[in-house]
Design an enzyme around this catalytic site. Structure first.
Site, PDB file in Angstrom:
ATOM      1  N   HIS A  79      26.376  38.965  32.026  1.00  0.00           N
ATOM      2  CA  HIS A  79      27.441  38.093  32.546  1.00  0.00           C
ATOM      3  C   HIS A  79      26.831  36.744  32.933  1.00  0.00           C
ATOM      4  O   HIS A  79      25.734  36.690  33.481  1.00  0.00           O
ATOM      5  CB  HIS A  79      28.045  38.788  33.779  1.00  0.00           C
ATOM      6  CG  HIS A  79      29.262  38.130  34.332  1.00  0.00           C
ATOM      7  ND1 HIS A  79      29.221  36.974  35.086  1.00  0.00           N
ATOM      8  CD2 HIS A  79      30.574  38.473  34.252  1.00  0.00           C
ATOM      9  CE1 HIS A  79      30.458  36.648  35.444  1.00  0.00           C
ATOM     10  NE2 HIS A  79      31.293  37.538  34.944  1.00  0.00           N
ATOM     11  N   HIS A 133      35.689  38.674  29.792  1.00  0.00           N
ATOM     12  CA  HIS A 133      36.472  38.414  31.017  1.00  0.00           C
ATOM     13  C   HIS A 133      37.336  37.197  30.749  1.00  0.00           C
ATOM     14  O   HIS A 133      36.800  36.135  30.402  1.00  0.00           O
ATOM     15  CB  HIS A 133      35.554  38.027  32.190  1.00  0.00           C
ATOM     16  CG  HIS A 133      34.789  39.171  32.767  1.00  0.00           C
ATOM     17  ND1 HIS A 133      33.918  38.998  33.821  1.00  0.00           N
ATOM     18  CD2 HIS A 133      34.777  40.484  32.470  1.00  0.00           C
ATOM     19  CE1 HIS A 133      33.399  40.170  34.138  1.00  0.00           C
ATOM     20  NE2 HIS A 133      33.886  41.089  33.334  1.00  0.00           N
ATOM     21  N   ASP A 139      40.239  38.580  34.515  1.00  0.00           N
ATOM     22  CA  ASP A 139      39.247  38.556  35.592  1.00  0.00           C
ATOM     23  C   ASP A 139      39.977  38.528  36.933  1.00  0.00           C
ATOM     24  O   ASP A 139      40.754  39.411  37.204  1.00  0.00           O
ATOM     25  CB  ASP A 139      38.319  37.359  35.368  1.00  0.00           C
ATOM     26  CG  ASP A 139      36.951  37.548  35.989  1.00  0.00           C
ATOM     27  OD1 ASP A 139      36.712  38.612  36.559  1.00  0.00           O
ATOM     28  OD2 ASP A 139      36.125  36.628  35.920  1.00  0.00           O
ATOM     29  N   HIS A 140      39.826  37.516  37.716  1.00  0.00           N
ATOM     30  CA  HIS A 140      40.466  37.538  39.046  1.00  0.00           C
ATOM     31  C   HIS A 140      41.943  37.197  38.951  1.00  0.00           C
ATOM     32  O   HIS A 140      42.390  36.633  37.969  1.00  0.00           O
ATOM     33  CB  HIS A 140      39.777  36.533  39.961  1.00  0.00           C
ATOM     34  CG  HIS A 140      38.303  36.597  39.843  1.00  0.00           C
ATOM     35  ND1 HIS A 140      37.488  35.518  39.952  1.00  0.00           N
ATOM     36  CD2 HIS A 140      37.502  37.649  39.574  1.00  0.00           C
ATOM     37  CE1 HIS A 140      36.240  35.895  39.776  1.00  0.00           C
ATOM     38  NE2 HIS A 140      36.224  37.178  39.539  1.00  0.00           N
ATOM     39  N   TYR A 155      40.793  40.462  43.503  1.00  0.00           N
ATOM     40  CA  TYR A 155      41.192  41.671  42.775  1.00  0.00           C
ATOM     41  C   TYR A 155      42.493  42.250  43.316  1.00  0.00           C
ATOM     42  O   TYR A 155      42.602  43.430  43.638  1.00  0.00           O
ATOM     43  CB  TYR A 155      40.040  42.683  42.777  1.00  0.00           C
ATOM     44  CG  TYR A 155      38.944  42.203  41.863  1.00  0.00           C
ATOM     45  CD1 TYR A 155      38.993  42.462  40.506  1.00  0.00           C
ATOM     46  CD2 TYR A 155      37.913  41.401  42.341  1.00  0.00           C
ATOM     47  CE1 TYR A 155      38.028  41.974  39.639  1.00  0.00           C
ATOM     48  CE2 TYR A 155      36.938  40.898  41.489  1.00  0.00           C
ATOM     49  CZ  TYR A 155      37.015  41.199  40.137  1.00  0.00           C
ATOM     50  OH  TYR A 155      36.068  40.714  39.273  1.00  0.00           O
ATOM     51  N   CYS A 182      32.471  35.405  29.789  1.00  0.00           N
ATOM     52  CA  CYS A 182      33.387  35.165  30.911  1.00  0.00           C
ATOM     53  C   CYS A 182      33.842  33.710  30.842  1.00  0.00           C
ATOM     54  O   CYS A 182      33.080  32.793  31.181  1.00  0.00           O
ATOM     55  CB  CYS A 182      32.702  35.474  32.241  1.00  0.00           C
ATOM     56  SG  CYS A 182      33.756  35.085  33.646  1.00  0.00           S
TER      57      CYS A 182
HETATM   58  C1  DNO Z   1      33.400  38.556  39.670  1.00  0.00           C
HETATM   59  C2  DNO Z   1      32.713  39.223  38.668  1.00  0.00           C
HETATM   60  C3  DNO Z   1      31.286  39.553  38.985  1.00  0.00           C
HETATM   61  C4  DNO Z   1      30.727  40.271  37.831  1.00  0.00           C
HETATM   62  C5  DNO Z   1      29.317  40.597  37.901  1.00  0.00           C
HETATM   63  C6  DNO Z   1      28.864  41.059  36.570  1.00  0.00           C
HETATM   64  O1  DNO Z   1      34.532  38.813  39.770  1.00  0.00           O
HETATM   65  O2  DNO Z   1      32.962  38.702  37.424  1.00  0.00           O
HETATM   66  O3  DNO Z   1      31.223  40.383  40.107  1.00  0.00           O
HETATM   67  O4  DNO Z   1      31.363  41.463  37.745  1.00  0.00           O
HETATM   68  O5  DNO Z   1      28.639  39.514  38.271  1.00  0.00           O
HETATM   69  O6  DNO Z   1      27.650  41.655  36.641  1.00  0.00           O
END
Ligand code: DNO
Length: 394
Positions: free
Chosen positions: A239, A304, A356-357, A374, A277
């Site tokens: 990531h 992501h 993602d978020h 989340y 991402c």
């Molecule tokens: C945030 C995420 C990170 C991600 C880690 C991957 O929301 O994208 O916590 O999961 O960094 O290792």
């Protein structure tokens, strides 16, 4: 794309039945209860799968755990210090144990000290939704007034320091408390909720480490774990740094196209891949996300999807919804679907993807113990926007 949703395990206030209502079909999760560096036993992984299956049976749903996000990398591995050899062996065993439970995609990152970083968890949007925000001056304030670091003029201009001082004067004790919480462990998946002293101690252990030193440590780690991933048919996806810029004077090395080139060339195998991402990569002004996707598309093992809106200083940003941010998601999704089409000719499976978020919307805002970013409703809206685009352009 495999529509997936992140779930923080049985203690997550967002339940599997909630996730099912989003139309997601897959679960991305991790054994968050296991401390960083420890080996995951086959049985613990099996137990989590059984938990999901039991839920599936009683609610007549069919969610499947497709990606482990993340197996965290201990700081001693990033530093190649102390017991790092033992920690790497644990990591390899964990990969094999995950594969023996038939999960074949693993996400990880190599960010020093802290995982993802934001300075505000409740940035109010014009719609009254709440978003996560990263403000560069707030990071300077954190270093100057919370950590009380002395060497700031080495990495910040006079003007930046003056601006940070000015903003600090207008902050009340609650603002400062919130900043401290946001940076030092208010986000889910962070290793520890650091104390100021603990944070400074970590900073000290990275003192003098140059970009090239941490990069070499990552390359060594990759060279050690990838043969195990290959043997077990596991696709690893590193990531990007979030945000992809150095923080607290410590280099970050998974931030740019050049960084990924170095990483993917360190061990040439489809198992040594990336977690693409969009939101993280786009928050560095010099990154061209479409170019990065195109260059490494064959090595994208996990996606992501998140959008951001950059701010005037070119270093700060807030998380926007998918349709209004700096990344053109119609364009990006077309590119992803094209790559999937290419893979389908080789009979390869779809790429796991999660929104993602999400923003904190409606009833999300009444929830006390949710994991920042989340939320249920916010992410549900995110996935809906993405599914709409996918359906329309397919
Ligand atoms: C945030 C995420 C990170 C991600 C880690 C991957 O929301 O994208 O916590 O999961 O960094 O290792």
């Amino acid at each position: 794309m495999q529509n997936s949703f992140r779930w923080y395990g049985p203690n997550d206030p967002v339940k599997l039945t909630d996730i099912r209502q989003s139309n997601a079909e897959y679960i991305v999760t991790s054994l968050h209860q296991i401390p960083y560096g420890e080996k995951w036993n086959k049985n613990d992984i099996k137990k989590r799968i059984n938990y999901i299956n039991k839920y599936n049976d009683s609610y007549k749903i069919n969610l499947k755990w497709n990606v482990v996000e993340s197996i965290p990398v201990h700081n001693n591995i990033k530093l190649r210090d102390k017991n790092f050899k033992k920690l790497i062996n644990n990591y390899k065993d964990t990969i094999a144990n995950i594969a023996s439970n038939k999960i074949y995609t693993i996400c990880y990152n190599f960010m020093p000290i802290v995982d993802w970083t934001r300075t505000q968890l409740d940035f109010k949007l014009p719609t009254d939704g709440l978003a996560l925000r990263f403000n560069y001056l707030q990071i300077i304030i954190f270093e100057m007034y919370i950590l009380k670091l002395k060497d700031l003029e080495k990495r910040y201009t006079k003007k930046q320091i003056q601006n940070a001082e000015k903003i600090f004067r207008s902050m009340n004790s609650n603002d400062i408390k919130n900043l401290k919480i946001a940076v030092m462990g208010g986000l889910p998946a962070s290793e520890t909720k650091y104390s100021v002293n603990g944070f400074k101690k970590m900073l000290k252990s990275y003192k003098g480490m140059k970009n090239k030193d941490i990069k070499e440590n990552l390359r060594e780690f990759i060279k050690e774990i990838m043969p195990v991933a290959e043997e077990n048919k596991v696709k690893m996806g590193i990531h990007p740094d979030d945000p992809p810029i150095p923080l607290f004077g410590v280099p970050r090395i998974v931030s740019t196209m050049e960084d990924y080139e170095y990483i993917l060339n360190s061990y040439n195998s489809p198992c040594n891949g990336m977690t693409f991402c969009a939101g993280s990569l786009a928050s560095n002004f010099n990154n061209d996300v479409y170019k990065i996707f195109n260059k490494f598309k064959k090595r994208v093992n996990f996606i992501h999807l998140r959008n951001i809106k950059k701010e005037k200083d070119k270093k700060s940003f807030y998380e926007s919804n998918h349709l209004n941010g700096d990344v053109d998601f119609v364009k990006l999704i077309k590119m992803i679907l094209k790559e999937e089409k290419r893979r389908s000719k080789e009979k390869k499976i779809d790429i796991p993807m999660r929104p993602d978020h999400g923003h904190s919307l409606l009833d999300d805002q009444n929830k006390k113990n949710f994991n920042a970013g989340y939320t249920a409703i916010g992410r549900l809206m995110g996935l809906s926007e993405l599914r709409g685009i996918i359906k329309a352009v397919k």
